[in-house]
Design a protein around this motif. Structure first.
Motif, PDB file in Angstrom:
ATOM      1  N   TYR A  35      -3.391  -4.638  -0.670  1.00 17.75           N
ATOM      2  CA  TYR A  35      -3.856  -3.986  -1.883  1.00 17.75           C
ATOM      3  C   TYR A  35      -3.424  -4.764  -3.020  1.00 17.75           C
ATOM      4  O   TYR A  35      -3.917  -5.028  -4.222  1.00 17.75           O
ATOM      5  CB  TYR A  35      -3.687  -2.338  -1.972  1.00 17.75           C
ATOM      6  N   PHE A  36      -1.931  -5.098  -3.110  1.00 20.14           N
ATOM      7  CA  PHE A  36      -1.279  -5.802  -4.109  1.00 20.14           C
ATOM      8  C   PHE A  36      -1.943  -7.228  -4.057  1.00 20.14           C
ATOM      9  O   PHE A  36      -1.975  -7.930  -5.467  1.00 20.14           O
ATOM     10  CB  PHE A  36       0.229  -5.809  -3.690  1.00 20.14           C
ATOM     11  N   GLU A  37      -2.312  -7.742  -3.084  1.00 23.14           N
ATOM     12  CA  GLU A  37      -2.870  -9.102  -3.114  1.00 23.14           C
ATOM     13  C   GLU A  37      -4.221  -9.123  -3.591  1.00 23.14           C
ATOM     14  O   GLU A  37      -4.487 -10.122  -4.481  1.00 23.14           O
ATOM     15  CB  GLU A  37      -2.930  -9.480  -1.467  1.00 23.14           C
ATOM     16  N   LEU A  84     -15.917  -1.074  -1.577  1.00 26.26           N
ATOM     17  CA  LEU A  84     -15.268  -2.277  -1.973  1.00 26.26           C
ATOM     18  C   LEU A  84     -14.329  -3.009  -0.791  1.00 26.26           C
ATOM     19  O   LEU A  84     -14.193  -4.235  -0.423  1.00 26.26           O
ATOM     20  CB  LEU A  84     -14.476  -2.161  -3.227  1.00 26.26           C
ATOM     21  N   PHE A  85     -13.529  -1.894  -0.269  1.00 23.67           N
ATOM     22  CA  PHE A  85     -12.623  -2.222   0.779  1.00 23.67           C
ATOM     23  C   PHE A  85     -12.933  -1.579   2.362  1.00 23.67           C
ATOM     24  O   PHE A  85     -13.857  -0.674   2.102  1.00 23.67           O
ATOM     25  CB  PHE A  85     -11.188  -1.566   0.258  1.00 23.67           C
ATOM     26  N   SER A  86     -12.499  -2.213   3.217  1.00 24.65           N
ATOM     27  CA  SER A  86     -12.825  -1.788   4.527  1.00 24.65           C
ATOM     28  C   SER A  86     -12.352  -0.290   4.923  1.00 24.65           C
ATOM     29  O   SER A  86     -11.113  -0.011   4.191  1.00 24.65           O
ATOM     30  CB  SER A  86     -12.212  -2.844   5.525  1.00 24.65           C
ATOM     31  N   ASP A  87     -12.939   0.336   5.687  1.00 22.30           N
ATOM     32  CA  ASP A  87     -12.458   1.830   5.951  1.00 22.30           C
ATOM     33  C   ASP A  87     -11.006   1.604   6.778  1.00 22.30           C
ATOM     34  O   ASP A  87     -10.078   2.513   6.731  1.00 22.30           O
ATOM     35  CB  ASP A  87     -13.501   2.181   7.011  1.00 22.30           C
ATOM     36  N   GLN A  88     -10.847   0.681   7.532  1.00 20.65           N
ATOM     37  CA  GLN A  88      -9.573   0.465   8.413  1.00 20.65           C
ATOM     38  C   GLN A  88      -8.635   0.418   7.394  1.00 20.65           C
ATOM     39  O   GLN A  88      -7.452   1.003   7.699  1.00 20.65           O
ATOM     40  CB  GLN A  88      -9.728  -0.672   9.065  1.00 20.65           C
ATOM     41  N   LEU A  89      -8.672  -0.357   6.440  1.00 20.04           N
ATOM     42  CA  LEU A  89      -7.643  -0.597   5.566  1.00 20.04           C
ATOM     43  C   LEU A  89      -7.242   0.529   4.490  1.00 20.04           C
ATOM     44  O   LEU A  89      -6.215   0.713   4.028  1.00 20.04           O
ATOM     45  CB  LEU A  89      -7.601  -2.044   4.786  1.00 20.04           C
ATOM     46  N   LEU A  90      -8.376   1.091   4.105  1.00 22.40           N
ATOM     47  CA  LEU A  90      -8.563   2.464   3.305  1.00 22.40           C
ATOM     48  C   LEU A  90      -7.653   3.260   4.219  1.00 22.40           C
ATOM     49  O   LEU A  90      -6.847   4.085   3.725  1.00 22.40           O
ATOM     50  CB  LEU A  90      -9.855   2.868   2.838  1.00 22.40           C
ATOM     51  N   LEU A 105      -7.661  -9.870  -8.856  1.00 25.53           N
ATOM     52  CA  LEU A 105      -8.405  -9.468  -9.895  1.00 25.53           C
ATOM     53  C   LEU A 105      -7.660  -9.682 -11.111  1.00 25.53           C
ATOM     54  O   LEU A 105      -8.623  -9.913 -12.127  1.00 25.53           O
ATOM     55  CB  LEU A 105      -8.579  -7.778  -9.609  1.00 25.53           C
ATOM     56  N   ARG A 106      -6.325  -9.499 -11.286  1.00 22.26           N
ATOM     57  CA  ARG A 106      -5.772  -9.884 -12.495  1.00 22.26           C
ATOM     58  C   ARG A 106      -6.106 -11.379 -12.900  1.00 22.26           C
ATOM     59  O   ARG A 106      -6.286 -11.730 -14.091  1.00 22.26           O
ATOM     60  CB  ARG A 106      -4.408  -9.956 -12.377  1.00 22.26           C
ATOM     61  N   MET A 135      -4.130 -13.772   6.751  1.00 22.04           N
ATOM     62  CA  MET A 135      -3.826 -12.771   5.599  1.00 22.04           C
ATOM     63  C   MET A 135      -4.674 -11.582   5.647  1.00 22.04           C
ATOM     64  O   MET A 135      -5.978 -11.812   5.692  1.00 22.04           O
ATOM     65  CB  MET A 135      -3.533 -13.399   4.220  1.00 22.04           C
ATOM     66  N   ASN A 136      -4.178 -10.319   5.877  1.00 24.64           N
ATOM     67  CA  ASN A 136      -4.988  -9.226   6.003  1.00 24.64           C
ATOM     68  C   ASN A 136      -5.603  -9.100   4.306  1.00 24.64           C
ATOM     69  O   ASN A 136      -5.061  -9.471   3.415  1.00 24.64           O
ATOM     70  CB  ASN A 136      -4.107  -7.839   6.083  1.00 24.64           C
ATOM     71  N   SER A 137      -6.858  -8.602   4.311  1.00 27.72           N
ATOM     72  CA  SER A 137      -7.527  -8.304   3.048  1.00 27.72           C
ATOM     73  C   SER A 137      -8.319  -6.951   3.118  1.00 27.72           C
ATOM     74  O   SER A 137      -9.014  -6.711   4.087  1.00 27.72           O
ATOM     75  CB  SER A 137      -8.500  -9.518   2.675  1.00 27.72           C
ATOM     76  N   LEU A 138      -7.773  -6.208   1.786  1.00 26.10           N
ATOM     77  CA  LEU A 138      -8.871  -5.247   1.603  1.00 26.10           C
ATOM     78  C   LEU A 138     -10.319  -5.336   1.254  1.00 26.10           C
ATOM     79  O   LEU A 138     -11.129  -4.382   1.139  1.00 26.10           O
ATOM     80  CB  LEU A 138      -7.783  -4.035   0.769  1.00 26.10           C
TER      81      LEU A 138
END
Length: 209
Positions: free
Chosen positions: A87-89, A31-37, A94-95, A1-4
């Motif tokens: 991002y949704f994951e 907080l998130f990787s540059d690649q996925l941003l 967080l929720r 699974m990809n993860s931000l």
């Protein structure tokens, strides 16, 4: 699974919850990787203009466009936008973490892509009035790759009725702000260049008032 999320996501989630408990808000960098941003920014900025609408104020039948208050354009995200799945994951993680820490009963997350063209702004406002909305927690992720001082579009955060902001957040690429929606009035200063963000709300299940 990809993860931000960063490598130690549990530590990040705990850090966010601790900050919310202490101050009611957190401002996060890297907080998130540059690649996925980049993945988010590239796909969102290439959306068809027909998918955007002029942002309104108010909820449900009381919505109206008031350009003296806000001038951004928005596009609501949905599950068909698979590029945003990581991002949704993360948002779901967080929720769950916030519910464990605060017992808020947050049941879902809605998010939109906000575009401020040069000359756009959003005057001081609250995302939710206490007891009158199901929005409880606000998140904002900035996607401006080359923002520099003087470009405008800063987020000003206020405490109650205080006339001066206690925090000014530069909308730099990857910066994220999370705060309790009923607690902090805020505004977006006039933008002098294209400004992009993902703005979302965690909601409780009591209907939209």
């Amino acid at each position: 699974m990809n993860s931000l999320a960063a490598v130690d996501n549990t530590a990040n989630l705990n850090h966010i919850c601790d900050g919310l408990a202490e101050k009611g808000y957190v401002i996060l960098n890297q907080l998130f990787s540059d690649q996925l941003l980049e993945q988010l920014a590239n796909n969102l900025t290439q959306l068809d203009a027909n998918q955007f609408k002029t942002a309104a104020i108010g909820r449900q039948h009381d919505q109206q466009v008031v350009e003296s208050i806000r001038r951004d354009k928005i596009c609501w995200l949905n599950d068909s936008m698979t590029f945003a799945s990581p991002y949704f994951e993360w948002s779901e993680q967080l929720r769950l973490a916030v519910n464990r820490h605060f017992f808020l009963g947050l049941f879902d997350y809605e998010t939109m892509f906000a575009y401020y063209e040069p000359g756009a702004f959003y005057k001081r406002h609250l995302d939710a009035f206490k007891g009158q909305s199901n929005r409880k927690l606000t998140s904002i992720l900035y996607l401006n790759k080359e923002w520099q001082q003087g470009d405008g579009g800063e987020l000003l955060i206020y405490q109650g009725d205080q006339p001066q902001p206690f925090a000014t957040v530069e909308p730099r690429f990857g910066t994220m702000v999370i705060f309790f929606s009923e607690q902090f009035p805020h505004e977006v200063t006039l933008s002098k260049k294209d400004r992009y963000s993902l703005t979302g709300w965690y909601r409780i299940n009591q209907g939209i008032l």
